[in-house]
Design an enzyme around this catalytic site. Structure first.
Site, PDB file in Angstrom:
ATOM      1  N   ASP A  78       0.899  -1.200   0.137  1.00 20.73           N
ATOM      2  CA  ASP A  78      -0.100   0.045   0.043  1.00 20.73           C
ATOM      3  C   ASP A  78       0.967   1.370   0.117  1.00 20.73           C
ATOM      4  O   ASP A  78       1.971   1.370   0.631  1.00 20.73           O
ATOM      5  CB  ASP A  78      -0.595  -0.131   1.247  1.00 20.73           C
ATOM      6  CG  ASP A  78      -1.963   1.068   1.232  1.00 20.73           C
ATOM      7  OD1 ASP A  78      -2.211   1.239   0.110  1.00 20.73           O
ATOM      8  OD2 ASP A  78      -2.355   1.397   2.327  1.00 20.73           O
ATOM      9  N   ASP A 100       2.791   5.040  -5.522  1.00 22.04           N
ATOM     10  CA  ASP A 100       2.286   6.351  -5.192  1.00 22.04           C
ATOM     11  C   ASP A 100       2.869   7.583  -5.854  1.00 22.04           C
ATOM     12  O   ASP A 100       3.639   7.897  -4.783  1.00 22.04           O
ATOM     13  CB  ASP A 100       1.650   6.375  -3.736  1.00 22.04           C
ATOM     14  CG  ASP A 100       1.095   7.671  -3.694  1.00 22.04           C
ATOM     15  OD1 ASP A 100       0.673   8.504  -4.367  1.00 22.04           O
ATOM     16  OD2 ASP A 100       0.443   7.745  -2.389  1.00 22.04           O
ATOM     17  N   GLU A 130      -1.615   5.920  -8.945  1.00 15.25           N
ATOM     18  CA  GLU A 130      -2.449   7.029  -8.300  1.00 15.25           C
ATOM     19  C   GLU A 130      -2.513   8.262  -8.996  1.00 15.25           C
ATOM     20  O   GLU A 130      -1.173   8.514  -9.205  1.00 15.25           O
ATOM     21  CB  GLU A 130      -2.007   7.111  -6.757  1.00 15.25           C
ATOM     22  CG  GLU A 130      -3.230   8.242  -6.212  1.00 15.25           C
ATOM     23  CD  GLU A 130      -3.354   8.381  -4.950  1.00 15.25           C
ATOM     24  OE1 GLU A 130      -3.286   6.967  -4.010  1.00 15.25           O
ATOM     25  OE2 GLU A 130      -3.700   9.236  -4.217  1.00 15.25           O
ATOM     26  N   HIS A 174      -7.903   9.885   3.692  1.00 15.90           N
ATOM     27  CA  HIS A 174      -7.293   9.189   4.457  1.00 15.90           C
ATOM     28  C   HIS A 174      -7.616   9.609   6.067  1.00 15.90           C
ATOM     29  O   HIS A 174      -7.736  10.609   6.196  1.00 15.90           O
ATOM     30  CB  HIS A 174      -5.831   8.842   4.462  1.00 15.90           C
ATOM     31  CG  HIS A 174      -5.440   8.167   3.374  1.00 15.90           C
ATOM     32  ND1 HIS A 174      -4.691   8.742   2.313  1.00 15.90           N
ATOM     33  CD2 HIS A 174      -5.519   6.890   2.792  1.00 15.90           C
ATOM     34  CE1 HIS A 174      -4.367   8.053   1.294  1.00 15.90           C
ATOM     35  NE2 HIS A 174      -5.130   6.684   1.608  1.00 15.90           N
ATOM     36  N   GLY A 175      -7.277   8.478   6.919  1.00 12.13           N
ATOM     37  CA  GLY A 175      -7.672   8.843   8.343  1.00 12.13           C
ATOM     38  C   GLY A 175      -9.060   8.732   8.970  1.00 12.13           C
ATOM     39  O   GLY A 175     -10.054   8.571   8.111  1.00 12.13           O
ATOM     40  N   GLY A 206      -9.117   5.691   1.290  1.00  6.30           N
ATOM     41  CA  GLY A 206      -9.669   6.462   2.341  1.00  6.30           C
ATOM     42  C   GLY A 206     -11.177   6.097   2.443  1.00  6.30           C
ATOM     43  O   GLY A 206     -12.277   6.961   2.517  1.00  6.30           O
TER      44      GLY A 206
HETATM   45  P1  13P Z   1      -8.827   4.749   5.500  1.00  7.00           P
HETATM   46  O1  13P Z   1      -7.988   5.899   6.468  1.00  7.00           O
HETATM   47  O2  13P Z   1     -10.153   5.533   5.281  1.00  7.00           O
HETATM   48  O3  13P Z   1      -8.979   3.628   6.179  1.00  7.00           O
HETATM   49  O4  13P Z   1      -8.246   4.639   4.152  1.00  7.00           O
HETATM   50  C1  13P Z   1      -7.135   3.495   4.018  1.00  7.00           C
HETATM   51  C2  13P Z   1      -6.273   3.789   2.879  1.00  7.00           C
HETATM   52  O5  13P Z   1      -6.818   4.258   1.766  1.00  7.00           O
HETATM   53  C3  13P Z   1      -5.135   2.877   2.816  1.00  7.00           C
HETATM   54  O6  13P Z   1      -4.438   2.865   1.489  1.00  7.00           O
HETATM   55  O1  G3H Z   2      -3.226   4.935   3.479  1.00  2.00           O
HETATM   56  C1  G3H Z   2      -2.359   4.757   4.433  1.00  2.00           C
HETATM   57  C2  G3H Z   2      -2.686   3.680   5.301  1.00  2.00           C
HETATM   58  O2  G3H Z   2      -3.552   3.920   6.287  1.00  2.00           O
HETATM   59  C3  G3H Z   2      -1.247   3.118   5.940  1.00  2.00           C
HETATM   60  O3  G3H Z   2      -0.933   3.912   7.165  1.00  2.00           O
HETATM   61  O4  G3H Z   2       1.587   3.935   7.178  1.00  2.00           O
HETATM   62  O5  G3H Z   2       0.342   4.396   9.431  1.00  2.00           O
HETATM   63  O6  G3H Z   2       0.588   2.129   8.283  1.00  2.00           O
HETATM   64  P1  G3H Z   2       0.246   3.547   7.991  1.00  2.00           P
HETATM   65 ZN    ZN Z   3      -4.385   4.934   0.750  1.00  2.00          ZN
END
Ligand code: 13P
Ligand code: G3H
Ligand code: ZN
Length: 302
Positions: A78, A100, A130, A174-175, A206
């Site tokens: 990811d 990304d 992306e 995100h978040g 997200g």
């Molecule tokens: P959320 O923060 O909405 O869970 O999104 C996660 C995400 O996009 C990981 O790539």
């Molecule tokens: O999109 C990002 C993910 O939520 C990953 O978050 O780098 O804190 O594991 P992290």
């Molecule tokens: Zn993401």
């Protein structure tokens, strides 16, 4: 099954492949249990921070282990930020990577993404690119800068890079604090993107629903997190679109943390990690089951 095949099948049959991040062991087990029970395909996502947390050696073992399960499972990097982390993930056995390059200019993003596609495809690994920026997405396009994904650029990007799937910016973030004002996903922009890249599966980052009940429980047991609004009512019909993969991480962070805090609060004498670990697994399983059956409609598709 290759991730791109999983996604194209989902696009054709009107469902979404859930892409759940696992930040720890309990989240992973809860997700796997839900997928087994619901017979759902799944993409297990690992961020670079999560790779560091697990360590490469242990993660390589987990990847071998999950491959033995009788489910369509893709293990996916990811938000790979550069070529080095992509190489690291492929060496560990990931079958799909995200590069990304969304923070770069269009040309720089194309250059980096194409380099990754050439390297990954030569090794049988799928690539998600992306285009558009989630974290600054807003309605007004201040300074003439377009933060949402441009349908015209999406077409060019896919043809220049050869990516297998494309993550787009259409309003989600995100978040746990996703929206400043009224929560909104720009399905009108999505429609135009679908028309410009009709054969490319679309990825929505997200996508967490953000259940305020989790936040309430966390706060009831000593936490201090502001209530928020996520995508709870915005993704009901997403499975009918070309969105073939939705990314959810925050929901599992909240599910796990709320269950562990509640268990610890109610069982102050317990100190064996498995005791509260099981509480975390159970809640993550419930969290995954809801998303599989009510948002992705991927149950029975394994
Ligand atoms: P959320 O923060 O909405 O869970 O999104 C996660 C995400 O996009 C990981 O790539
Ligand atoms: O999109 C990002 C993910 O939520 C990953 O978050 O780098 O804190 O594991 P992290
Ligand atoms: Zn993401």
């Amino acid at each position: 099954m290759k991730q791109v095949t999983m996604l194209k099948k989902a696009m054709k049959e009107n469902y979404i492949v859930p892409a759940f991040n696992f930040a720890n062991y309990e989240i992973l087990i809860g997700v796997l249990e839900a997928c087994k029970e619901q017979k759902s395909p799944v993409i297990l996502q690992v961020s670079e921070a999560a790779m560091d947390y697990f360590t490469d050696e242990v993660l390589a073992g987990i990847i071998l282990g999950v491959r033995k399960m009788k489910l369509p499972i893709s293990v996916h990097l990811d938000h790979g930020k550069d070529f080095n982390v992509v190489k690291r993930a492929i060496k560990l056995g990931f079958d799909s990577v995200m590069i990304d390059g969304s923070r770069y200019t269009f040309d720089q993003n194309v250059k980096l993404t194409k380099k990754v596609v050439d390297y990954a495809h030569a090794r049988g690994v799928c690539v998600e690119g992306e285009l558009g920026q989630l974290n600054i997405a807003n309605d007004d396009g201040e300074n003439g800068k377009e933060s949402f994904t441009s349908p015209k650029e999406a077409k060019e990007f896919v043809s220049l890079t050869g990516v297998d799937s494309l993550a787009v910016a259409i309003g989600t973030n995100h978040g746990i604090n996703k929206y400043e004002g009224e929560p909104k996903i720009h399905y009108d922009i999505l429609k135009k993107i679908e028309q410009s890249i009709p054969n490319t599966p679309i990825v929505l980052h997200g996508a967490s629903l953000i259940d305020n009940e989790y936040i309430e429980t966390i706060n009831q047991y000593g936490g201090k997190i502001n209530k928020s609004s996520g995508n709870k009512n915005l993704l009901k019909n997403a499975y009918k679109t070309h969105i073939a993969k939705i990314n959810m991480d925050s929901d599992f962070r909240l599910a796990y943390t709320s269950a562990v805090r509640e268990y610890m609060g109610n069982n102050p004498t317990k100190y064996t990690p498995r005791d509260y670990g099981y509480a975390g697994i159970e809640e993550c399983k419930k969290c995954a089951t809801y998303r599989i059956t009510k948002i992705c409609h991927s149950n029975g598709k394994a």
